[in-house]
Structures are given as C-alpha cells and as structure tokens.
Motif scaffolding. Structure first.
Motif, PDB file in Angstrom:
ATOM      1  N   PHE A 269       0.693  -1.082  -0.029  1.00  0.00           N
ATOM      2  CA  PHE A 269      -0.379   0.034  -0.044  1.00  0.00           C
ATOM      3  C   PHE A 269       0.559   1.098   0.561  1.00  0.00           C
ATOM      4  CE2 PHE A 269      -2.409  -2.938   2.710  1.00  0.00           C
ATOM      5  CZ  PHE A 269      -3.886  -3.009   1.308  1.00  0.00           C
ATOM      6  N   ALA A 270       2.087   1.109   1.254  1.00  0.00           N
ATOM      7  CA  ALA A 270       2.876   2.334   1.095  1.00  0.00           C
ATOM      8  C   ALA A 270       3.122   2.274  -0.645  1.00  0.00           C
ATOM      9  CB  ALA A 270       4.092   2.123   2.308  1.00  0.00           C
ATOM     10  N   ARG A 271       3.922   1.886  -0.909  1.00  0.00           N
ATOM     11  CA  ARG A 271       4.673   1.299  -2.108  1.00  0.00           C
ATOM     12  C   ARG A 271       3.950   2.171  -3.259  1.00  0.00           C
ATOM     13  NH1 ARG A 271       9.597  -2.171  -3.525  1.00  0.00           N
ATOM     14  NH2 ARG A 271      11.080  -1.719  -1.133  1.00  0.00           N
ATOM     15  N   ASP A 272       2.238   1.634  -3.241  1.00  0.00           N
ATOM     16  CA  ASP A 272       1.401   2.194  -4.293  1.00  0.00           C
ATOM     17  C   ASP A 272       1.012   4.193  -3.990  1.00  0.00           C
ATOM     18  OD1 ASP A 272      -0.625   1.647  -6.273  1.00  0.00           O
ATOM     19  OD2 ASP A 272      -2.430   1.496  -5.118  1.00  0.00           O
ATOM     20  N   ALA A 273       0.833   4.134  -2.941  1.00  0.00           N
ATOM     21  CA  ALA A 273       0.893   5.475  -2.550  1.00  0.00           C
ATOM     22  C   ALA A 273       1.656   6.783  -3.188  1.00  0.00           C
ATOM     23  CB  ALA A 273      -0.072   5.986  -1.196  1.00  0.00           C
ATOM     24  N   LEU A 274       3.246   5.893  -2.835  1.00  0.00           N
ATOM     25  CA  LEU A 274       4.041   6.254  -3.013  1.00  0.00           C
ATOM     26  C   LEU A 274       4.018   6.786  -5.215  1.00  0.00           C
ATOM     27  CD1 LEU A 274       7.375   5.247  -0.587  1.00  0.00           C
ATOM     28  CD2 LEU A 274       5.583   7.815  -1.087  1.00  0.00           C
ATOM     29  N   ARG A 275       3.740   5.973  -5.743  1.00  0.00           N
ATOM     30  CA  ARG A 275       4.079   6.247  -7.387  1.00  0.00           C
ATOM     31  C   ARG A 275       2.962   7.041  -7.343  1.00  0.00           C
ATOM     32  NH1 ARG A 275       2.961   0.265  -6.913  1.00  0.00           N
ATOM     33  NH2 ARG A 275       5.180  -0.797  -6.879  1.00  0.00           N
ATOM     34  N   ARG A 276       2.314   7.145  -7.027  1.00  0.00           N
ATOM     35  CA  ARG A 276       1.254   8.382  -7.135  1.00  0.00           C
ATOM     36  C   ARG A 276       1.637   9.535  -6.978  1.00  0.00           C
ATOM     37  NH1 ARG A 276      -4.596   5.257  -6.785  1.00  0.00           N
ATOM     38  NH2 ARG A 276      -3.750   3.484  -6.655  1.00  0.00           N
ATOM     39  N   VAL A 277       2.417   9.746  -6.842  1.00  0.00           N
ATOM     40  CA  VAL A 277       3.191  11.019  -6.806  1.00  0.00           C
ATOM     41  C   VAL A 277       4.214  11.218  -7.429  1.00  0.00           C
ATOM     42  CG1 VAL A 277       4.709  12.737  -4.925  1.00  0.00           C
ATOM     43  CG2 VAL A 277       3.157  10.683  -3.782  1.00  0.00           C
ATOM     44  N   ASP A 278       3.490  12.978  -7.865  1.00  0.00           N
ATOM     45  CA  ASP A 278       4.761  13.772  -8.655  1.00  0.00           C
ATOM     46  C   ASP A 278       5.930  13.206  -8.856  1.00  0.00           C
ATOM     47  OD1 ASP A 278       5.032  15.663 -10.995  1.00  0.00           O
ATOM     48  OD2 ASP A 278       6.049  16.397  -9.421  1.00  0.00           O
ATOM     49  N   PRO A 279       7.035  12.549  -9.878  1.00  0.00           N
ATOM     50  CA  PRO A 279       8.174  12.107  -9.435  1.00  0.00           C
ATOM     51  C   PRO A 279       9.161  13.210  -8.711  1.00  0.00           C
ATOM     52  CG  PRO A 279       7.194  10.984 -11.559  1.00  0.00           C
ATOM     53  CD  PRO A 279       6.111  12.135 -10.761  1.00  0.00           C
ATOM     54  N   GLY A 280       8.732  14.558  -9.267  1.00  0.00           N
ATOM     55  CA  GLY A 280       9.742  15.355  -9.133  1.00  0.00           C
ATOM     56  C   GLY A 280       9.733  15.851  -7.335  1.00  0.00           C
ATOM     57  N   TRP A 281       8.239  15.812  -7.164  1.00  0.00           N
ATOM     58  CA  TRP A 281       8.382  16.063  -5.435  1.00  0.00           C
ATOM     59  C   TRP A 281       8.764  14.655  -5.166  1.00  0.00           C
ATOM     60  CZ3 TRP A 281       5.911  14.285  -1.710  1.00  0.00           C
ATOM     61  CH2 TRP A 281       5.681  15.022  -0.306  1.00  0.00           C
ATOM     62  N   LEU A 282       8.587  13.731  -5.710  1.00  0.00           N
ATOM     63  CA  LEU A 282       8.631  12.689  -5.011  1.00  0.00           C
ATOM     64  C   LEU A 282      10.739  12.338  -4.479  1.00  0.00           C
ATOM     65  CD1 LEU A 282       7.610  10.360  -3.079  1.00  0.00           C
ATOM     66  CD2 LEU A 282       8.099   9.438  -4.893  1.00  0.00           C
ATOM     67  N   ALA A 283      11.159  12.923  -5.662  1.00  0.00           N
ATOM     68  CA  ALA A 283      12.660  13.296  -5.637  1.00  0.00           C
ATOM     69  C   ALA A 283      12.649  14.247  -4.165  1.00  0.00           C
ATOM     70  CB  ALA A 283      13.472  13.019  -6.872  1.00  0.00           C
ATOM     71  N   ILE A 284      12.305  14.845  -3.875  1.00  0.00           N
ATOM     72  CA  ILE A 284      13.062  16.134  -3.347  1.00  0.00           C
ATOM     73  C   ILE A 284      12.590  15.751  -2.107  1.00  0.00           C
ATOM     74  CG2 ILE A 284      12.449  18.834  -3.047  1.00  0.00           C
ATOM     75  CD1 ILE A 284      12.148  19.043  -5.715  1.00  0.00           C
TER      76      ILE A 284
ATOM     77  N   CYS B 216      15.784  -2.750   0.922  1.00  0.00           N
ATOM     78  CA  CYS B 216      14.967  -1.898   0.589  1.00  0.00           C
ATOM     79  C   CYS B 216      14.633  -1.087   0.347  1.00  0.00           C
ATOM     80  CB  CYS B 216      13.913  -2.053   1.910  1.00  0.00           C
ATOM     81  SG  CYS B 216      13.572  -4.266   2.774  1.00  0.00           S
ATOM     82  N   VAL B 217      15.841   0.271   0.060  1.00  0.00           N
ATOM     83  CA  VAL B 217      15.439   1.275   0.056  1.00  0.00           C
ATOM     84  C   VAL B 217      15.975   1.314  -1.643  1.00  0.00           C
ATOM     85  CG1 VAL B 217      16.609   4.017   0.226  1.00  0.00           C
ATOM     86  CG2 VAL B 217      15.943   2.260   2.225  1.00  0.00           C
ATOM     87  N   ALA B 218      16.869   0.421  -2.110  1.00  0.00           N
ATOM     88  CA  ALA B 218      17.575   0.196  -3.373  1.00  0.00           C
ATOM     89  C   ALA B 218      16.101  -0.467  -4.187  1.00  0.00           C
ATOM     90  CB  ALA B 218      18.848  -0.690  -3.614  1.00  0.00           C
ATOM     91  N   ASP B 219      15.605  -1.171  -3.853  1.00  0.00           N
ATOM     92  CA  ASP B 219      14.375  -1.581  -4.494  1.00  0.00           C
ATOM     93  C   ASP B 219      12.510  -1.119  -4.654  1.00  0.00           C
ATOM     94  OD1 ASP B 219      15.710  -3.821  -4.941  1.00  0.00           O
ATOM     95  OD2 ASP B 219      14.985  -5.496  -3.055  1.00  0.00           O
ATOM     96  N   LEU B 220      13.129  -0.121  -3.578  1.00  0.00           N
ATOM     97  CA  LEU B 220      12.092   1.236  -3.656  1.00  0.00           C
ATOM     98  C   LEU B 220      12.671   2.472  -4.560  1.00  0.00           C
ATOM     99  CD1 LEU B 220       9.296   3.041  -2.733  1.00  0.00           C
ATOM    100  CD2 LEU B 220      11.131   3.810  -0.926  1.00  0.00           C
TER     101      LEU B 220
END
Length: 107
Positions: free
Chosen positions: A20-35, A59-63
């Motif tokens: 669920f957490a990874r799915d939620a992160l996939r929905r966030v704007d990639p630029g904002w997510l990187a920041i 886990c972080v590398a996979d994410l």
C-alpha cells in the motif's frame, strides 16, 4: 504529502502495509517525490538513530528502482558503496551499472 515520513518508513519496512505504501508513493509527482525522499534517506542512513541492517539498503534500493527514481538511486548507491559490509556491497553490485551512475552527486 504530510505523511511522507510514515509512508516512506512503511515502504521500506517489513510490514503488511509495504504494498500500500509503495502504491501511494507511485501516485505522487516524481519530481516532488525526489525532493521529499532525499532528506528522508539521508537522515535514515547518515544520521541513524539505531543500527542499520543490510536489508535496509536493499529495501531502499528496491524502492527507488520501483519508483523509477534513478538519479536518487544512483546517489544512494554511491553513498552505500562506502559502507564496509559485504552484504551492503552485494546491494551496490546489483545496482552499480545504472545509466547516469557517473553523474551522481552526494546525498
């Protein structure tokens, strides 16, 4: 956005909420997510409050790979390459040859 810390922790942890957490992160704007992710990763790995297990690196590398955050992944792998742990180095080896690796900056 206010829950990014908790969602990040759930996305790299061994919890039932990881998908669920990874799915939620996939929905966030990639630029904002990187920041947003950059300081979280730096704080987790450069200023740890508890010992860091090699599995945390995996886990972080996979994410980051899953989220297509290649620049951030390259930065993370460059930093992880300085860790003196054979299991962390296995993670580094798995992600070392990504495009753009030579242009990575530090966390």
């Amino acid at each position: 956005m206010d829950l990014i810390d908790d969602v990040f922790d759930a996305a790299i942890g061994a919890t039932d909420d990881i998908l669920f957490a990874r799915d939620a992160l996939r929905r966030v704007d990639p630029g904002w997510l990187a920041i947003a992710l950059r300081p979280l990763i730096a704080r987790h790995f450069m200023e740890p409050t508890e010992p860091i297990d090699w599995l945390d690196y995996r886990c972080v590398a996979d994410l980051l790979d899953d989220l297509k955050q290649i620049n951030l992944l390259n930065i993370f792998i460059k930093w992880a390459s300085e860790v003196d742990d054979p299991e962390v180095q296995d993670v580094v080896d798995d992600y070392r040859d990504l495009p753009g690796q030579e242009n990575s900056e530090s966390l």
